[in-house]
Design a protein around this motif. Structure first.
Motif, PDB file in Angstrom:
ATOM      1  N   ASP A   1      42.601  17.388 -15.455  1.00 49.21           N
ATOM      2  CA  ASP A   1      41.774  16.825 -14.376  1.00 49.21           C
ATOM      3  C   ASP A   1      40.357  16.524 -14.850  1.00 49.21           C
ATOM      4  O   ASP A   1      39.756  15.537 -14.447  1.00 49.21           O
ATOM      5  CB  ASP A   1      41.726  17.787 -13.188  1.00 49.21           C
ATOM      6  CG  ASP A   1      43.061  17.857 -12.458  1.00 49.21           C
ATOM      7  OD1 ASP A   1      43.854  16.911 -12.583  1.00 49.21           O
ATOM      8  OD2 ASP A   1      43.296  18.875 -11.776  1.00 49.21           O
ATOM      9  N   ARG A   2      39.835  17.381 -15.702  1.00 50.48           N
ATOM     10  CA  ARG A   2      38.451  17.208 -16.159  1.00 50.48           C
ATOM     11  C   ARG A   2      38.370  16.041 -17.144  1.00 50.48           C
ATOM     12  O   ARG A   2      39.064  16.007 -18.158  1.00 50.48           O
ATOM     13  CB  ARG A   2      37.951  18.489 -16.824  1.00 50.48           C
ATOM     14  CG  ARG A   2      36.471  18.462 -17.200  1.00 50.48           C
ATOM     15  CD  ARG A   2      36.053  19.824 -17.715  1.00 50.48           C
ATOM     16  NE  ARG A   2      36.746  20.162 -18.952  1.00 50.48           N
ATOM     17  CZ  ARG A   2      36.231  19.958 -20.169  1.00 50.48           C
ATOM     18  NH1 ARG A   2      35.019  19.421 -20.285  1.00 50.48           N
ATOM     19  NH2 ARG A   2      36.899  20.293 -21.247  1.00 50.48           N
ATOM     20  N   VAL A   3      37.520  15.065 -16.847  1.00 56.21           N
ATOM     21  CA  VAL A   3      37.300  13.927 -17.738  1.00 56.21           C
ATOM     22  C   VAL A   3      36.139  14.282 -18.658  1.00 56.21           C
ATOM     23  O   VAL A   3      35.012  14.511 -18.202  1.00 56.21           O
ATOM     24  CB  VAL A   3      36.993  12.648 -16.936  1.00 56.21           C
ATOM     25  CG1 VAL A   3      36.738  11.479 -17.880  1.00 56.21           C
ATOM     26  CG2 VAL A   3      38.155  12.326 -16.003  1.00 56.21           C
ATOM     27  N   VAL A   4      36.390  14.340 -19.968  1.00 55.25           N
ATOM     28  CA  VAL A   4      35.378  14.852 -20.895  1.00 55.25           C
ATOM     29  C   VAL A   4      34.401  13.775 -21.357  1.00 55.25           C
ATOM     30  O   VAL A   4      33.366  14.093 -21.950  1.00 55.25           O
ATOM     31  CB  VAL A   4      36.041  15.503 -22.130  1.00 55.25           C
ATOM     32  CG1 VAL A   4      36.919  16.662 -21.714  1.00 55.25           C
ATOM     33  CG2 VAL A   4      36.854  14.482 -22.931  1.00 55.25           C
ATOM     34  N   GLY A   5      34.708  12.510 -21.104  1.00 53.28           N
ATOM     35  CA  GLY A   5      33.787  11.444 -21.508  1.00 53.28           C
ATOM     36  C   GLY A   5      33.985  10.211 -20.659  1.00 53.28           C
ATOM     37  O   GLY A   5      35.123   9.824 -20.372  1.00 53.28           O
ATOM     38  N   THR A   6      32.893   9.585 -20.213  1.00 59.33           N
ATOM     39  CA  THR A   6      32.994   8.382 -19.386  1.00 59.33           C
ATOM     40  C   THR A   6      31.962   7.354 -19.817  1.00 59.33           C
ATOM     41  O   THR A   6      30.935   7.687 -20.429  1.00 59.33           O
ATOM     42  CB  THR A   6      32.759   8.693 -17.888  1.00 59.33           C
ATOM     43  OG1 THR A   6      31.434   9.234 -17.724  1.00 59.33           O
ATOM     44  CG2 THR A   6      33.791   9.655 -17.349  1.00 59.33           C
ATOM     45  N   SER A   7      32.242   6.108 -19.465  1.00 60.99           N
ATOM     46  CA  SER A   7      31.276   5.025 -19.667  1.00 60.99           C
ATOM     47  C   SER A   7      31.658   3.875 -18.752  1.00 60.99           C
ATOM     48  O   SER A   7      32.826   3.729 -18.373  1.00 60.99           O
ATOM     49  CB  SER A   7      31.273   4.543 -21.130  1.00 60.99           C
ATOM     50  OG  SER A   7      30.392   3.432 -21.284  1.00 60.99           O
ATOM     51  N   ALA A   8      30.679   3.055 -18.396  1.00 64.14           N
ATOM     52  CA  ALA A   8      30.960   1.837 -17.636  1.00 64.14           C
ATOM     53  C   ALA A   8      31.333   0.693 -18.568  1.00 64.14           C
ATOM     54  O   ALA A   8      31.799  -0.352 -18.118  1.00 64.14           O
ATOM     55  CB  ALA A   8      29.728   1.442 -16.804  1.00 64.14           C
ATOM     56  N   ASN A   9      31.165   0.913 -19.865  1.00 60.18           N
ATOM     57  CA  ASN A   9      31.366  -0.139 -20.861  1.00 60.18           C
ATOM     58  C   ASN A   9      32.688   0.074 -21.593  1.00 60.18           C
ATOM     59  O   ASN A   9      32.950   1.150 -22.135  1.00 60.18           O
ATOM     60  CB  ASN A   9      30.197  -0.113 -21.857  1.00 60.18           C
ATOM     61  CG  ASN A   9      30.218  -1.294 -22.796  1.00 60.18           C
ATOM     62  OD1 ASN A   9      31.131  -1.441 -23.598  1.00 60.18           O
ATOM     63  ND2 ASN A   9      29.199  -2.125 -22.704  1.00 60.18           N
ATOM     64  N   LEU A  10      33.533  -0.950 -21.618  1.00 55.73           N
ATOM     65  CA  LEU A  10      34.841  -0.831 -22.259  1.00 55.73           C
ATOM     66  C   LEU A  10      34.726  -0.443 -23.725  1.00 55.73           C
ATOM     67  O   LEU A  10      35.493   0.377 -24.230  1.00 55.73           O
ATOM     68  CB  LEU A  10      35.619  -2.145 -22.109  1.00 55.73           C
ATOM     69  CG  LEU A  10      37.074  -2.158 -22.579  1.00 55.73           C
ATOM     70  CD1 LEU A  10      37.895  -3.123 -21.739  1.00 55.73           C
ATOM     71  CD2 LEU A  10      37.203  -2.539 -24.053  1.00 55.73           C
ATOM     72  N   GLU A  11      33.776  -1.024 -24.433  1.00 62.32           N
ATOM     73  CA  GLU A  11      33.617  -0.711 -25.855  1.00 62.32           C
ATOM     74  C   GLU A  11      33.312   0.765 -26.073  1.00 62.32           C
ATOM     75  O   GLU A  11      33.759   1.362 -27.066  1.00 62.32           O
ATOM     76  CB  GLU A  11      32.492  -1.574 -26.450  1.00 62.32           C
ATOM     77  CG  GLU A  11      32.885  -3.009 -26.724  1.00 62.32           C
ATOM     78  CD  GLU A  11      33.957  -3.112 -27.801  1.00 62.32           C
ATOM     79  OE1 GLU A  11      33.993  -2.270 -28.706  1.00 62.32           O
ATOM     80  OE2 GLU A  11      34.782  -4.041 -27.728  1.00 62.32           O
TER      81      GLU A  11
END
Length: 319
Positions: free
Chosen positions: A230-240
């Protein structure tokens, strides 16, 4: 005093700089953050907000302890202020075009790493047909791209859409399909004949809009169905940057399948289940019908819509 007289008095007495300040405040988490953004002192911003609230006779931001959020009146004002601010910003452009109507600039607000041959063909055709026209492409999260179109700071947006704003026009540009991937250091990399159950409990990375209430809802369901952590360890709004996090081994993450084919061939990414019926996500062209477009903007929009209308949807689905 009648309601008409009150409205005219408000329009006559309004300081438009207060609305500009409010647009920044509405997107900030505190008065201090807004002041830093505008490079002003905090008391100056506080005073501007108080003057605007006094002028309108409404509390616009709930500033109680632990809270800094728009009231209902503030939410309504934000929508109107964004549009007014955008119209004022475009005045200088419109004045320049009265001198030379042949020239014009097209500002495109785009989600990250859009791969669409149809859109690229439109860029080529536009440049060949209107060599004096200029373009710029600003990469931002889809919700901000739509804000820029709404405020008339961008001619057109190419982005994902959560809820359609009735004040804007939408045309589906293409459909892409998402899969789950891991990088070379991941324990599942290179393994054949995997099942969804093999993904259970592994860490995950994703987009900031990967939520049930956002445009990537189908991707959220795919991750949940794979029983990832469940825990998301990394996110970004940028696909790259999401791609970077996956390749770096932080976890399993979703990416458009057609975008990363070369990465798969080069051994940077490995496709994981589900392999059948991947979730589909539509990418739209979005524009503001109330915006007064310059000749270049109108020509580009007409070309893009013509390309969409003459290309069957089957040729605008990228797997």
């Amino acid at each position: 005093m009648s309601s008409t007289d009150s409205a005219e008095k408000l329009a006559r007495d309004m300081d438009w700089n207060l609305l500009r300040t409010f647009v920044v405040l509405a997107k900030s988490r505190s008065i201090t953050e807004a002041a830093d953004t505008m490079r002003l002192k905090q008391p100056t911003v506080s005073s501007a907000l108080k003057r605007l609230e006094d002028r309108l006779g409404k509390r616009l931001i709930d500033r109680s302890p632990g809270n800094f959020r728009l009231t209902k009146a503030g939410e309504l004002l934000e929508k109107e202020a964004i549009e007014i601010h955008g119209a004022i910003l475009r005045l200088s452009t419109l004045m320049r075009e009265t001198v030379d109507e042949v020239r014009g600039h097209v500002q495109i607000a785009m989600a990250s790493h859009v791969i669409c041959p149809l859109f690229d063909n439109t860029l080529t055709e536009f440049h060949k047909t209107h060599p004096l026209g200029t373009l710029s492409i600003d990469i931002s999260a889809s919700r901000y791209a739509i804000d820029k179109v709404m405020s008339r700071q961008a001619s057109i947006a190419i982005c994902l859409v959560k809820d359609k704003n009735p004040a804007l026009e939408y045309k589906r540009l293409f459909r892409e399909y998402f899969g789950l991937f891991c990088g070379p250091s991941h324990p599942l990399f290179g393994l054949e004949n995997l099942r969804k159950t093999d993904l259970a409990g592994h860490s995950t990375v994703s987009f900031v809009t990967d939520h049930m209430s956002e445009a990537l809802r189908q991707v959220t369901l795919m991750r949940a169905d794979a029983d990832l952590e469940d825990r998301v360890v990394g996110t970004s709004a940028n696909l790259e940057e999401v791609r970077r996090l996956i390749i770096a081994g932080l976890g399993i993450g979703p990416l458009p399948i057609h975008v990363v084919k070369r990465d798969i061939d080069d051994g940077h990414l490995w496709r994981l289940p589900p392999y059948d019926a991947p979730p589909a996500v539509d990418v739209y062209a979005v524009w503001n019908p109330k915006a007064r477009l310059n000749r270049a903007e109108q020509a580009f929009l007409d070309m893009l819509l013509a390309q969409i209308d003459t290309t069957p949807m089957s040729e605008r689905e990228y797997v």
